[in-house]
Enzyme design. Structure first.
Site, PDB file in Angstrom:
ATOM      1  N   ASP A   1       0.850  -1.195   0.000  1.00  0.00           N
ATOM      2  CA  ASP A   1       0.000   0.000   0.000  1.00  0.00           C
ATOM      3  C   ASP A   1       0.887   1.248   0.000  1.00  0.00           C
ATOM      4  O   ASP A   1       2.057   1.199   0.409  1.00  0.00           O
ATOM      5  CB  ASP A   1      -0.984   0.001   1.178  1.00  0.00           C
ATOM      6  CG  ASP A   1      -0.307   0.011   2.547  1.00  0.00           C
ATOM      7  OD1 ASP A   1       0.725  -0.664   2.709  1.00  0.00           O
ATOM      8  OD2 ASP A   1      -0.808   0.707   3.445  1.00  0.00           O
TER       9      ASP A   1
ATOM     10  N   GLU B   1      -0.075  -0.784   5.880  1.00  0.00           N
ATOM     11  CA  GLU B   1       1.000  -0.236   6.709  1.00  0.00           C
ATOM     12  C   GLU B   1       0.843   1.276   6.838  1.00  0.00           C
ATOM     13  O   GLU B   1       1.086   1.845   7.886  1.00  0.00           O
ATOM     14  CB  GLU B   1       2.370  -0.560   6.109  1.00  0.00           C
ATOM     15  CG  GLU B   1       3.515  -0.471   7.119  1.00  0.00           C
ATOM     16  CD  GLU B   1       4.119   0.918   7.248  1.00  0.00           C
ATOM     17  OE1 GLU B   1       4.817   1.172   8.237  1.00  0.00           O
ATOM     18  OE2 GLU B   1       3.888   1.769   6.370  1.00  0.00           O
TER      19      GLU B   1
END
Ligand SMILES: [Zn+2]
EC number: 3.5.1.18
Length: 397
Positions: A75, A140
């Site tokens: 991500d 994250e």
């Protein structure tokens, strides 16, 4: 195609717009790279009420020990003002030896290089003498609730055990080879509220001004310093991040005042011992009459924010020497072993196995025009490949 080229691996990942919490095709692209190298890939969806479902990926090749894990995230943070980018943020455009794109250094680039390194290792030597796995989260940069923590629990529940982990976050301040992270400081936050007595500013003896007390409490948090550093860590540091009174009238003494703080602490402390020290300081300051002569101790309460991050230091020599030796062999430079900076997912992994962090140069992370030098991708792939050979060599010895 065998994914030995970090540049094409990274281009494929950047072209997936995986802004947290979207998978954006990035895990599918990674799965397509890993399958031909011999990895068994699981896509694990984590759920929690009130948060978006998150796709994560766990992949492993080999069934025996020793077992090396590579951890990271696909991500990325939002692009911000897209018009401000000189190349579109999901285009993977190359100009003057650099590839542009959101996630280029944080941290699709690290993943692209590790995939290339494993592929090269397998091409030259066959399957690794042990196991390699990828633990890759899609959460994250977001709340990190449905990411690394749950993926570790999921894998551990299936019997997965690891001997060491490398996190591929960007750790180098200026050039590849600057810095390996071998630990992280802890982080603890709280908010103090002082209750006074509201009144007229001209009749202070009828009131009790909480601003006087909050200043004394804040002072006590900042002075004296908590320590002067330890062998592997810089001094613990507390910052008062806000003082709030919310009073709009100049002739009114307010009823309450509050302040928030965050402390980044070293291995001189645990979160618990630090909380005790902070409460002791606040109690002393509340009883101190310097700014409130003749008054009873100030009435305050403290609320600790969220779960603290615990401090950790990795002392696994085989892991640290394999990595720092690989950096030196490829770049000719001896990396600094550091514990500086913010927290990372390594704080969760350290409960399962020794963990170190090493990746690209972090300069452009989260910025407009995030980009990576193609030469750095090749250098990092070389370091990772050398590290893999050295670590399995160490482990076999
Ligand atoms: Zn990152």
């Amino acid at each position: 195609m065998f994914p030995t080229d970090p540049v094409s691996n990274l281009a494929a990942l950047i072209r997936c717009p995986s802004v947290t919490p979207a998978e954006g095709g990035a895990l599918a692209a990674l799965e397509a790279m890993l399958a031909p190298v011999g990895f068994k890939v699981d896509r694990v969806v984590a759920k929690e009420p009130g948060t978006p479902d998150i796709e994560n990926l766990y992949a492993r090749t080999g069934g025996e020990g020793p077992h090396l894990m590579f951890a990271g995230h696909t991500d990325v943070v939002p692009v911000g003002d897209e018009a401000a980018w000189s190349r579109p943020p999901f285009s993977a455009a190359i100009a003057e030896g650099e590839m542009y794109g959101r996630g280029a250094v944080d941290m699709k680039g690290g993943i692209a290089c590790f995939v290339a390194a494993v592929a090269r290792h397998v091409e030259k030597h066959g399957a690794p003498k042990g196991s390699i796995s990828f633990l890759i989260t899609g959460d994250e940069e977001g709340p990190a609730i449905n990411g690394t923590v749950k993926l570790l629990e999921w894998a551990a529940a299936r019997g997965e055990r690891w001997d060491a982990c490398l996190v591929g976050e960007p750790t180098n301040p200026d050039c590849i080879g600057d810095m390996i992270k071998i630990g992280r400081r802890g982080s603890l936050s709280g908010r103090i509220t002082v209750h006074g007595v509201q009144g007229h500013a001209a009749y202070p003896h009828l009131a009790d001004n909480p601003v006087r007390s909050i200043l004394q409490l804040a002072q006590a948090l900042m002075d004296p310093p908590f320590d002067d550093g330890t062998e592997n860590f810089q001094p613990s540091n507390l910052e008062v991040t806000t003082i709030d009174v919310g009073n709009t009238a100049v002739n009114v003494i307010p009823a309450k005042a509050s302040a928030a703080f965050n402390i980044r602490f070293n291995d001189r402390w645990t979160a618990e011992s630090l909380m005790a020290e902070i409460v002791a300081r606040l109690d002393r300051a509340a009883a101190d009459s310097a700014l409130r002569p003749g008054r009873a101790p100030a009435r305050y309460e403290i609320v600790w924010n969220e779960r603290p991050s615990h401090v950790f230091l990795t002392r696994n020599n085989a892991l640290i020497e394999s990595l720092s030796g690989a950096v030196e062999a490829v770049t000719g430079r001896q990396p600094q072993l550091s514990t500086t900076g913010g927290t990372s997912d390594a704080r969760f992994i350290k409960d399962y196995c020794p963990v170190v962090e090493f990746g690209l140069v972090g300069k452009t992370m989260h910025m407009v025009d995030e980009r990576v030098a193609l030469a750095d991708l090749e250098t990092l792939t070389g370091i990772y490949e050398t590290f893999i050979a050295r670590w399995f060599g160490h482990a076999a010895a």
